[in-house]
Write an enzyme that holds these catalytic residues in place. Structure first.
Site, PDB file in Angstrom:
ATOM      1  CG  ASP A   1      59.160  31.550  41.660  1.00 25.63           C
ATOM      2  OD1 ASP A   1      58.965  31.102  40.526  1.00 25.63           O
ATOM      3  OD2 ASP A   1      58.761  32.674  42.017  1.00 25.63           O
TER       4      ASP A   1
ATOM      5  CG  HIS B   1      57.602  35.457  39.695  1.00 22.05           C
ATOM      6  ND1 HIS B   1      57.659  34.113  39.968  1.00 22.05           N
ATOM      7  CD2 HIS B   1      56.648  35.595  38.747  1.00 22.05           C
ATOM      8  CE1 HIS B   1      56.779  33.472  39.222  1.00 22.05           C
ATOM      9  NE2 HIS B   1      56.146  34.347  38.469  1.00 22.05           N
TER      10      HIS B   1
HETATM   11  P1  NAX Z   1      43.808  35.197  33.518  1.00 21.65           P
HETATM   12  O1  NAX Z   1      43.991  35.875  32.212  1.00 21.65           O
HETATM   13  O2  NAX Z   1      43.116  33.898  33.573  1.00 21.65           O
HETATM   14  O3  NAX Z   1      43.060  36.180  34.498  1.00 21.65           O
HETATM   15  C1  NAX Z   1      43.429  37.496  34.642  1.00 21.65           C
HETATM   16  C2  NAX Z   1      42.174  38.255  34.987  1.00 21.65           C
HETATM   17  O4  NAX Z   1      42.564  39.582  35.312  1.00 21.65           O
HETATM   18  C3  NAX Z   1      41.180  38.346  33.822  1.00 21.65           C
HETATM   19  O5  NAX Z   1      39.894  37.975  34.255  1.00 21.65           O
HETATM   20  C4  NAX Z   1      41.256  39.815  33.426  1.00 21.65           C
HETATM   21  O6  NAX Z   1      40.047  40.284  32.906  1.00 21.65           O
HETATM   22  C5  NAX Z   1      41.591  40.448  34.771  1.00 21.65           C
HETATM   23  N1  NAX Z   1      42.104  41.792  34.680  1.00 21.65           N
HETATM   24  C6  NAX Z   1      42.840  42.371  33.700  1.00 21.65           C
HETATM   25  N2  NAX Z   1      43.066  43.648  33.988  1.00 21.65           N
HETATM   26  C7  NAX Z   1      42.463  43.919  35.173  1.00 21.65           C
HETATM   27  C8  NAX Z   1      42.333  45.067  35.966  1.00 21.65           C
HETATM   28  N3  NAX Z   1      42.878  46.218  35.602  1.00 21.65           N
HETATM   29  N4  NAX Z   1      41.635  44.970  37.122  1.00 21.65           N
HETATM   30  C9  NAX Z   1      41.074  43.815  37.493  1.00 21.65           C
HETATM   31  N5  NAX Z   1      41.153  42.694  36.767  1.00 21.65           N
HETATM   32  C10 NAX Z   1      41.848  42.732  35.624  1.00 21.65           C
HETATM   33  O7  NAX Z   1      45.272  35.124  34.199  1.00 21.65           O
HETATM   34  P2  NAX Z   1      45.760  34.232  35.408  1.00 21.65           P
HETATM   35  O8  NAX Z   1      46.253  32.940  34.890  1.00 21.65           O
HETATM   36  O9  NAX Z   1      44.718  34.228  36.455  1.00 21.65           O
HETATM   37  O10 NAX Z   1      47.081  35.042  35.873  1.00 21.65           O
HETATM   38  C11 NAX Z   1      46.990  36.299  36.460  1.00 21.65           C
HETATM   39  C12 NAX Z   1      48.379  36.910  36.641  1.00 21.65           C
HETATM   40  O11 NAX Z   1      49.189  36.135  37.532  1.00 21.65           O
HETATM   41  C13 NAX Z   1      49.204  37.012  35.363  1.00 21.65           C
HETATM   42  O12 NAX Z   1      49.852  38.255  35.317  1.00 21.65           O
HETATM   43  C14 NAX Z   1      50.250  35.934  35.545  1.00 21.65           C
HETATM   44  O13 NAX Z   1      51.408  36.176  34.787  1.00 21.65           O
HETATM   45  C15 NAX Z   1      50.496  36.033  37.016  1.00 21.65           C
HETATM   46  N6  NAX Z   1      51.195  34.930  37.656  1.00 21.65           N
HETATM   47  C16 NAX Z   1      52.089  35.221  38.635  1.00 21.65           C
HETATM   48  C17 NAX Z   1      52.728  34.255  39.359  1.00 21.65           C
HETATM   49  C18 NAX Z   1      53.685  34.602  40.446  1.00 21.65           C
HETATM   50  O14 NAX Z   1      54.280  33.687  41.002  1.00 21.65           O
HETATM   51  N7  NAX Z   1      53.897  35.868  40.796  1.00 21.65           N
HETATM   52  C19 NAX Z   1      52.523  32.823  39.058  1.00 21.65           C
HETATM   53  C20 NAX Z   1      51.267  32.558  38.295  1.00 21.65           C
HETATM   54  C21 NAX Z   1      50.941  33.563  37.240  1.00 21.65           C
HETATM   55  O15 NAX Z   1      51.726  33.323  36.121  1.00 21.65           O
END
Ligand code: NAX
Length: 333
Positions: free
Chosen positions: A159, A187
């Protein structure tokens, strides 16, 4: 060369990790002289995908990367960690409310907090990215009572970078010439991107953003909503949430923890509020302006806050209080 440090990335088979791992492994975050052991955690069904990621990391032939350990086991992933980047969670899809995500994520971050407590070094630096990032970070910290709360932070740097870039584009200057924007609070779309203390460098001279932009209506209106809604706009366009820019922000955040912030510069970071800064309630992970030295952050105190800012800072705090209370009720279940 130094001994290798152990760095965990969770959600390692996901899209953010795919953009992130190369930058970490080639030394952009922990330094060009710092060898690494990368621990990659994902859930069991994703292990075949993770194997592909490991192969690609091997194929990069990176000199700093000493070992890559893919796993679905917390006791392997969290062992002796120096740094943990907790990305894995259920990502928000188009039209999905943040609260829908909360319950599932409390379970994930409670378990990972307990694993940090049990297996990681007590000096571990933990960055929580998975949404809702602030509250997930709080749950993680609460579940790791033997690790200082100051070691936990959540990502609002994306952000921050978005705000910086919006101002820079408006002024027609490089993003580097814009410093000290602030993201206050959550966020989420209630975050408050604040440019009242932002400095814009024009021909080598620092000037207040309001004087350079010369458009108060934009700075107090569309600028704020553009930054607040940027994540949703990216999802709408890409049908996927931000990944490249999120990975860049994670690198910026963790690199600043490791090596410190530049003189005269502060960055935004979700950190533990003890109730002593800017009237923000205690026991929240709230995004503040911070400076970092010796791997320790310090909230920038004493900035003047006008009524416009105060109202927005309180609104985002209120959302975090509600989110925390809901999360804690899930925690007890
Ligand atoms: P993806 O769905 O591409 O990847 C997430 C990965 O996490 C998957 O491979 C899934 O299998 C794995 N996963 C799920 N549960 C798990 C667990 N208990 N232990 C280990 N791995 C696990 O998502 P992606 O685009 O990479 O985003 C990941 C996270 O970042 C989401 O929650 C998203 O909302 C968050 N974000 C946060 C941001 C921030 O500024 N704080 C910005 C970017 C993003 O939106």
């Amino acid at each position: 060369m130094a001994d290798p440090i152990r760095v965990l990335v969770t959600g390692a088979a996901g899209q953010i990790a795919y953009s992130l791992l190369y930058s970490i492994a080639k030394g952009d975050v922990f330094g060009k002289d710092q060898p690494l052991i990368l621990l990659l955690l994902d859930i069991t069904p994703m292990l075949p995908v993770l194997d592909g990621v490991v192969m690609e990391l091997q194929d990069c032939a990176l000199p700093l990367l000493r070992e890559v350990v893919p796993t679905d086991k917390e006791e392997v992933a969290f062992k002796d960690l120096d740094a943990a980047i907790l990305v894995g969670s259920m990502p928000r899809k188009e039209g999905m409310e943040r609260k829908d995500l909360l319950k599932a994520n409390v379970a994930i971050f409670k378990s990972q907090g307990a694993a940090l407590d049990k297996y990681a070094k007590k000096t571990v630096k933990v960055l929580v990215v998975g949404n809702p990032a602030n509250t997930n970070c709080l749950i993680t910290a609460k579940s790791a009572p033997s690790i200082p709360k100051e070691n936990f932070s959540c990502l609002t740097r994306l952000d921050h970078n978005r705000a910086r870039s919006q101002v820079a584009m408006r002024c027609g200057i490089p993003a580097d010439n814009v410093r000290n924007v602030i993201i206050w609070g959550n966020h989420s779309s209630t975050q408050y991107p604040d440019v009242h203390h932002c400095k814009v460098s024009v021909k080598g001279e620092d000037k207040p953003a309001f004087d350079v932009v010369k458009d108060d209506t934009w700075l107090k209106g569309d600028f704020i909503s553009t930054v607040q809604q940027r994540g949703a706009a990216v999802i709408k366009a890409r049908k996927l949430s931000s990944a490249m820019s999120a990975a860049k922000a994670i690198c910026d955040h963790m690199r600043d923890i490791w090596t410190g912030t530049a003189e005269g510069e502060f960055v935004s970071m979700g950190v533990y509020s003890s109730g002593n800064s800017y009237g923000v309630p205690d026991d929240l992970i709230y995004s503040f302006p911070v400076t970092i030295k010796n791997k320790t952050w310090k909230i920038v105190e004493g900035l003047e806050i006008n009524d416009f800012s105060r109202a927005k800072m309180e609104a985002t705090a209120a959302e975090l209080v509600e989110e925390r209370d809901t999360a804690i009720s899930f925690l007890a279940v």
